[in-house]
Write an enzyme that holds these catalytic residues in place. Structure first.
Site, PDB file in Angstrom:
ATOM      1  N   ASN A   1     -10.146  -0.551  -1.499  1.00 21.60           N
ATOM      2  CA  ASN A   1      -8.691  -0.376  -1.348  1.00 21.60           C
ATOM      3  C   ASN A   1      -7.989  -1.020  -2.549  1.00 21.60           C
ATOM      4  O   ASN A   1      -7.855  -2.240  -2.613  1.00 21.60           O
ATOM      5  CB  ASN A   1      -8.239  -1.024  -0.037  1.00 21.60           C
ATOM      6  CG  ASN A   1      -6.734  -0.893   0.202  1.00 21.60           C
ATOM      7  OD1 ASN A   1      -5.982  -0.506  -0.693  1.00 21.60           O
ATOM      8  ND2 ASN A   1      -6.293  -1.227   1.400  1.00 21.60           N
TER       9      ASN A   1
ATOM     10  N   CYS B   1       0.808  -1.233   0.000  1.00 17.89           N
ATOM     11  CA  CYS B   1       0.000   0.000   0.000  1.00 17.89           C
ATOM     12  C   CYS B   1       0.837   1.278   0.000  1.00 17.89           C
ATOM     13  O   CYS B   1       0.310   2.359  -0.278  1.00 17.89           O
ATOM     14  CB  CYS B   1      -0.976  -0.011   1.175  1.00 17.89           C
ATOM     15  SG  CYS B   1      -2.231  -1.289   0.953  1.00 17.89           S
TER      16      CYS B   1
ATOM     17  N   HIS C   1      -3.758   7.283   1.523  1.00 17.52           N
ATOM     18  CA  HIS C   1      -4.073   5.939   1.030  1.00 17.52           C
ATOM     19  C   HIS C   1      -5.483   5.590   1.496  1.00 17.52           C
ATOM     20  O   HIS C   1      -5.926   6.024   2.563  1.00 17.52           O
ATOM     21  CB  HIS C   1      -3.041   4.958   1.604  1.00 17.52           C
ATOM     22  CG  HIS C   1      -3.386   3.530   1.363  1.00 17.52           C
ATOM     23  ND1 HIS C   1      -3.662   3.046   0.116  1.00 17.52           N
ATOM     24  CD2 HIS C   1      -3.516   2.477   2.220  1.00 17.52           C
ATOM     25  CE1 HIS C   1      -3.945   1.754   0.205  1.00 17.52           C
ATOM     26  NE2 HIS C   1      -3.865   1.392   1.473  1.00 17.52           N
TER      27      HIS C   1
HETATM   28  N1  COA Z   1     -18.859  -8.881   7.262  1.00 16.36           N
HETATM   29  C1  COA Z   1     -19.455  -9.165   8.420  1.00 16.36           C
HETATM   30  N2  COA Z   1     -18.793  -9.425   9.552  1.00 16.36           N
HETATM   31  C2  COA Z   1     -17.445  -9.439   9.503  1.00 16.36           C
HETATM   32  C3  COA Z   1     -16.738  -9.160   8.319  1.00 16.36           C
HETATM   33  C4  COA Z   1     -17.510  -8.884   7.165  1.00 16.36           C
HETATM   34  N3  COA Z   1     -16.935  -8.586   5.975  1.00 16.36           N
HETATM   35  N4  COA Z   1     -15.421  -9.225   8.577  1.00 16.36           N
HETATM   36  C5  COA Z   1     -15.281  -9.518   9.874  1.00 16.36           C
HETATM   37  N5  COA Z   1     -16.520  -9.653  10.445  1.00 16.36           N
HETATM   38  C6  COA Z   1     -16.852  -9.973  11.834  1.00 16.36           C
HETATM   39  C7  COA Z   1     -15.755 -10.689  12.567  1.00 16.36           C
HETATM   40  O1  COA Z   1     -15.804 -12.074  12.291  1.00 16.36           O
HETATM   41  C8  COA Z   1     -16.076 -10.372  14.001  1.00 16.36           C
HETATM   42  O2  COA Z   1     -17.104 -11.223  14.431  1.00 16.36           O
HETATM   43  P1  COA Z   1     -17.162 -11.749  15.960  1.00 16.36           P
HETATM   44  O3  COA Z   1     -17.292 -10.495  16.800  1.00 16.36           O
HETATM   45  O4  COA Z   1     -18.351 -12.631  15.971  1.00 16.36           O
HETATM   46  O5  COA Z   1     -15.863 -12.449  16.180  1.00 16.36           O
HETATM   47  C9  COA Z   1     -16.662  -8.952  13.930  1.00 16.36           C
HETATM   48  O6  COA Z   1     -17.031  -8.759  12.551  1.00 16.36           O
HETATM   49  C10 COA Z   1     -15.685  -7.864  14.341  1.00 16.36           C
HETATM   50  O7  COA Z   1     -14.441  -8.109  13.690  1.00 16.36           O
HETATM   51  P2  COA Z   1     -13.208  -7.193  13.914  1.00 16.36           P
HETATM   52  O8  COA Z   1     -12.078  -7.725  13.092  1.00 16.36           O
HETATM   53  O9  COA Z   1     -12.981  -6.962  15.367  1.00 16.36           O
HETATM   54  O10 COA Z   1     -13.780  -5.831  13.265  1.00 16.36           O
HETATM   55  P3  COA Z   1     -13.089  -4.447  13.146  1.00 16.36           P
HETATM   56  O11 COA Z   1     -13.978  -3.415  13.695  1.00 16.36           O
HETATM   57  O12 COA Z   1     -11.662  -4.477  13.603  1.00 16.36           O
HETATM   58  O13 COA Z   1     -13.083  -4.224  11.574  1.00 16.36           O
HETATM   59  C11 COA Z   1     -11.582  -4.275   9.724  1.00 16.36           C
HETATM   60  C12 COA Z   1     -12.358  -5.095  10.737  1.00 16.36           C
HETATM   61  C13 COA Z   1     -10.806  -5.221   8.844  1.00 16.36           C
HETATM   62  C14 COA Z   1     -12.579  -3.498   8.861  1.00 16.36           C
HETATM   63  C15 COA Z   1     -10.664  -3.277  10.465  1.00 16.36           C
HETATM   64  O14 COA Z   1      -9.932  -3.950  11.443  1.00 16.36           O
HETATM   65  C16 COA Z   1      -9.720  -2.567   9.546  1.00 16.36           C
HETATM   66  O15 COA Z   1     -10.115  -1.892   8.619  1.00 16.36           O
HETATM   67  N6  COA Z   1      -8.416  -2.665   9.817  1.00 16.36           N
HETATM   68  C17 COA Z   1      -7.418  -2.041   8.977  1.00 16.36           C
HETATM   69  C18 COA Z   1      -7.302  -2.815   7.735  1.00 16.36           C
HETATM   70  C19 COA Z   1      -6.468  -2.142   6.717  1.00 16.36           C
HETATM   71  O16 COA Z   1      -6.315  -0.951   6.731  1.00 16.36           O
HETATM   72  N7  COA Z   1      -5.967  -2.930   5.791  1.00 16.36           N
HETATM   73  C20 COA Z   1      -5.240  -2.456   4.671  1.00 16.36           C
HETATM   74  C21 COA Z   1      -3.931  -1.915   5.068  1.00 16.36           C
HETATM   75  S1  COA Z   1      -3.174  -1.278   3.663  1.00 16.36           S
END
Ligand code: COA
Length: 336
Positions: A292, A116, A262
């Protein structure tokens, strides 16, 4: 007189296949509401299943538009810099595939595999080539084709709803000027302690034959992401490096006309905005439409910004991002 890196043209290309959040609900257990709330994403573009397309084809589309807008022929280039993590072939990188498709002889092609932050690192590399006099005309492309590398199932729904396909390109020229224009400063950092927070294990793996059935069963072909760690690092490191960058460029935050971050998650960019106390109109987001696209997010956004006429001569732009590695950093650019 100094040699400065001036962006002569911008371009973007998105595959003609818009996928809404609702379209994803047929592939995995997710909802439009979850995706919007957690990421801000409403749609993304994925290459159509079955299309004989590689990342260099996406790159080619954007590159040809950027070259035409600059009025340059491929043979005039001193260098092609290609940022991607989803090369057409593992070896060689997509840069040489792009170079061949563009035509124009034996222009050197350099690949940057920095995920990224690939395009941002590319800006710094181009600037170093230009300031040192090695190159005068450079094509820099950021392109990624994530949809082919993702498992679009519930097991990997955290990455599958976020990543997308697209390409952005810029033509960068060396111009002799005393003015404080062009690329003013760049700052980068890496923290390999978090290398496992966002990774794809195969085909390069530190132990075990990649085709071993046990290794294959672990699904290491697909991206693994510890989203929380990446999120926490982004909201901490991005404001820090923005301040470091401003100090290095000798520019006040109030003088920045637009931040183009980004596009990893709208909440990350909102946190950056709040921590820098920026008004909403000073930070550009388009993740809602594109998801993304990894190394393509910043050049796609820049092309939109130029098309909309948001920036004028003399304006300062701050490009910034964090990605797998983890790596993070930014570049300050002033329009001539
Ligand atoms: N749809 C529905 N539910 C989902 C899901 C989806 N696409 N993806 C994950 N979940 C669920 C998980 O399984 C979890 O369920 P549980 O509570 O029963 O275990 C719940 O949602 C919460 O998951 P969590 O990972 O704690 O959510 P979050 O608030 O951290 O959001 C991201 C997840 C990935 C959106 C977030 O962590 C994020 O954006 N992180 C940065 C990622 C990033 O920037 N990546 C690129 C870098 S270049």
């Amino acid at each position: 007189m100094n040699k400065r890196s001036i962006i002569k043209s911008t371009a973007r290309y998105l595959p003609d296949n818009r996928i809404t959040n609702d379209d994803l609900t047929g592939l995995m257990d997710t909802t439009d509401e979850w995706i919007r709330q957690r990421t801000g994403i409403e749609s993304r573009y994925w290459v159509k299943e079955g299309d004989d397309t590689g990342t260099s084809d996406l790159a080619l589309e954007a590159a040809q538009i950027a070259l035409a807008r600059a009025g340059w022929e491929p043979a005039e280039l001193d260098l092609i810099v290609m940022a991607t993590m989803t090369s057409d072939t593992y070896i060689p990188g997509a840069g040489t595939h792009l170079q061949h498709k563009l035509g124009g002889g034996y222009v050197p092609a350099l690949d940057i595999r920095q995920q990224c932050t690939g395009f941002l690192h590319g800006l710094e590399v181009c600037d170093a080539y230009i300031r040192s006099g090695i190159a005068g005309k450079i094509l820099l492309v950021g392109a990624d084709y994530q949809s082919r590398f993702m498992e679009k199932t519930t097991a990997n729904r955290d990455t599958a709803v976020i990543f997308a396909d697209g390409a952005g390109a810029v033509c960068i020229a060396a111009e002799e000027t005393d003015e404080t224009v062009g690329i003013l400063a760049s700052v980068f950092h890496a923290d390999g302690k978090h290398a496992d927070a966002l990774r794809v294990g195969i085909p390069a793996r530190k132990s075990g034959y990649a085709m071993d059935p046990e290794v294959l069963a672990n699904n290491e072909y697909f991206p693994f992401m510890d989203g929380r760690t990446v999120f926490k690092m982004a909201v901490t490191r991005l404001p820090e490096v923005a301040r470091e960058l401003l100090a290095k460029a000798g520019v006040q935050l109030a003088d920045i006309d637009l931040v183009i971050p980004h596009q990893a998650n709208l909440r990350i960019n909102e946190a950056l905005r709040d921590r820098l106390q920026l008004p909403d109109e000073k930070i550009y987001n388009n993740i809602q439409e594109y998801g993304n696209t990894t190394s393509a997010t910043i050049p796609i956004a820049l092309d939109e910004v130029m098309e909309k006429g948001i920036l004028k001569s003399g304006d300062h732009v701050l490009f910034i991002g964090l990605g797998a590695g983890l790596t993070w950093g930014g570049v300050i650019y002033r329009l001539p």
